[in-house]
Design a protein around this motif. Structure first.
Motif, PDB file in Angstrom:
ATOM      1  N   LYS A  44     -10.491   6.710  -9.739  1.00 17.38           N
ATOM      2  CA  LYS A  44      -9.975   5.327  -9.173  1.00 17.38           C
ATOM      3  C   LYS A  44      -9.985   4.424 -10.260  1.00 17.38           C
ATOM      4  O   LYS A  44     -11.194   4.173 -10.956  1.00 17.38           O
ATOM      5  CB  LYS A  44     -10.970   5.150  -7.836  1.00 17.38           C
ATOM      6  CG  LYS A  44     -10.547   3.887  -7.312  1.00 17.38           C
ATOM      7  CD  LYS A  44     -11.203   3.608  -5.902  1.00 17.38           C
ATOM      8  CE  LYS A  44     -12.810   3.425  -6.224  1.00 17.38           C
ATOM      9  NZ  LYS A  44     -13.515   3.067  -4.844  1.00 17.38           N
ATOM     10  N   THR A  82      -5.739   5.371  -6.810  1.00 12.38           N
ATOM     11  CA  THR A  82      -6.664   6.551  -6.831  1.00 12.38           C
ATOM     12  C   THR A  82      -5.798   7.666  -7.022  1.00 12.38           C
ATOM     13  O   THR A  82      -4.622   7.837  -6.260  1.00 12.38           O
ATOM     14  CB  THR A  82      -7.473   6.601  -5.385  1.00 12.38           C
ATOM     15  OG1 THR A  82      -8.021   5.434  -5.263  1.00 12.38           O
ATOM     16  CG2 THR A  82      -8.435   7.623  -5.421  1.00 12.38           C
ATOM     17  N   THR A  86       0.876  -1.082  -0.187  1.00 13.83           N
ATOM     18  CA  THR A  86      -0.102   0.014  -0.011  1.00 13.83           C
ATOM     19  C   THR A  86       0.749   1.246  -0.037  1.00 13.83           C
ATOM     20  O   THR A  86       1.692   1.165   0.813  1.00 13.83           O
ATOM     21  CB  THR A  86      -0.982  -0.041   1.363  1.00 13.83           C
ATOM     22  OG1 THR A  86      -1.771  -1.219   1.183  1.00 13.83           O
ATOM     23  CG2 THR A  86      -1.706   1.412   1.154  1.00 13.83           C
ATOM     24  N   ALA A  87       0.525   2.193  -0.938  1.00 10.04           N
ATOM     25  CA  ALA A  87       1.199   3.627  -0.876  1.00 10.04           C
ATOM     26  C   ALA A  87       0.155   4.462  -0.693  1.00 10.04           C
ATOM     27  O   ALA A  87      -0.693   4.637  -1.471  1.00 10.04           O
ATOM     28  CB  ALA A  87       1.960   3.808  -2.310  1.00 10.04           C
ATOM     29  N   SER A  88       0.303   5.464   0.107  1.00  6.46           N
ATOM     30  CA  SER A  88      -0.750   6.231   0.629  1.00  6.46           C
ATOM     31  C   SER A  88      -0.355   7.641   0.768  1.00  6.46           C
ATOM     32  O   SER A  88       0.715   7.908   1.033  1.00  6.46           O
ATOM     33  CB  SER A  88      -1.277   6.024   1.991  1.00  6.46           C
ATOM     34  OG  SER A  88      -1.828   4.855   2.114  1.00  6.46           O
ATOM     35  N   ASP A  89      -1.003   8.621   0.070  1.00 11.48           N
ATOM     36  CA  ASP A  89      -1.055  10.104   0.149  1.00 11.48           C
ATOM     37  C   ASP A  89       0.293  10.393  -0.564  1.00 11.48           C
ATOM     38  O   ASP A  89       1.300  11.298  -0.031  1.00 11.48           O
ATOM     39  CB  ASP A  89      -0.994  10.433   1.668  1.00 11.48           C
ATOM     40  CG  ASP A  89      -1.141  11.908   1.609  1.00 11.48           C
ATOM     41  OD1 ASP A  89      -2.198  12.344   0.717  1.00 11.48           O
ATOM     42  OD2 ASP A  89      -1.001  12.757   2.498  1.00 11.48           O
ATOM     43  N   ASN A 112      -2.847   7.233  -4.219  1.00  8.67           N
ATOM     44  CA  ASN A 112      -2.912   6.144  -3.308  1.00  8.67           C
ATOM     45  C   ASN A 112      -2.861   4.767  -4.271  1.00  8.67           C
ATOM     46  O   ASN A 112      -3.704   4.831  -5.195  1.00  8.67           O
ATOM     47  CB  ASN A 112      -4.115   6.196  -2.492  1.00  8.67           C
ATOM     48  CG  ASN A 112      -4.336   7.339  -1.582  1.00  8.67           C
ATOM     49  OD1 ASN A 112      -3.389   7.501  -0.630  1.00  8.67           O
ATOM     50  ND2 ASN A 112      -4.939   8.293  -1.691  1.00  8.67           N
ATOM     51  N   LEU A 152      -3.167   0.399  -3.676  1.00  9.08           N
ATOM     52  CA  LEU A 152      -3.394  -0.677  -3.169  1.00  9.08           C
ATOM     53  C   LEU A 152      -3.349  -1.897  -3.972  1.00  9.08           C
ATOM     54  O   LEU A 152      -3.681  -2.013  -4.749  1.00  9.08           O
ATOM     55  CB  LEU A 152      -4.767  -0.771  -2.347  1.00  9.08           C
ATOM     56  CG  LEU A 152      -5.001  -2.103  -1.626  1.00  9.08           C
ATOM     57  CD1 LEU A 152      -4.274  -2.409  -0.311  1.00  9.08           C
ATOM     58  CD2 LEU A 152      -6.540  -2.161  -1.285  1.00  9.08           C
TER      59      LEU A 152
END
Length: 172
Positions: free
Chosen positions: A40, A35, A1-4, A15, A17
């Motif tokens: 998305k 996203t 997961t890579a967020s923000d 983002n 997943l």
């Protein structure tokens, strides 16, 4: 997961997943979701060194699903002996003014879009079709007595020839 995830050139965060199993040159995608702003993209399927077999493809804009479909695509679509591409994508009941306004395009007349896209074969022998239906088009400045208009587009690719049929209806 890579967020923000952000860069100087991206005003909105990205983002990602990925729920996948890797084995040799094969990747089983249980879930891929990327996203960026209101957009998305989701996918499920299998990818290896020769092809991608995506049993599920989906594209959303905010809470509106724009497209869904599937795709089997060899990475070398010209190579004899490789599997053929098979792509099917559908858009259903998209309210054009709302979808386009979210993408920064305004002034579009009220209308609802449906589309089916199917492609198959290899690039040198591809076949397929695109069917688009736009209904409930409210033409600006038309006489009040006019009913909503519709447009049907049917494009077929077969035997290295493209044929199209367009039908526009504006009942009084």
């Amino acid at each position: 997961t890579a967020s923000d995830v952000r860069t100087d050139k991206m005003p909105e965060a990205a983002n990602a997943l990925l729920d996948a199993k890797f084995e040799g040159t094969r990747t089983d995608l249980a879930k891929l979701e990327v996203t960026l702003g209101p957009w998305k993209l989701g996918a499920r399927g299998v990818v290896d060194d020769k092809h991608a077999d995506l049993s599920e493809l989906r594209l959303w804009q905010k809470d509106t699903q724009l497209l869904d479909g599937r795709a089997q695509v060899p990475f070398d679509v010209m190579q004899p002996g490789t599997s053929k591409m098979e792509v099917a994508i559908r858009a259903k009941d998209l309210r054009l003014p709302e979808v386009l306004a979210s993408a920064g395009i305004s002034g579009v007349p009220a209308a609802v879009l449906n589309a089916d896209i199917a492609l198959g074969g290899r690039l040198d022998s591809a076949s397929g079709g695109v069917k688009v239906n736009v209904r409930d088009v409210k033409v600006p400045n038309a006489p009040k007595a006019f009913q909503p208009a519709s447009l049907d587009l049917d494009v077929t690719l077969a035997n290295k020839q493209v044929k199209s049929l367009v039908k526009v209806s504006q009942p009084p």
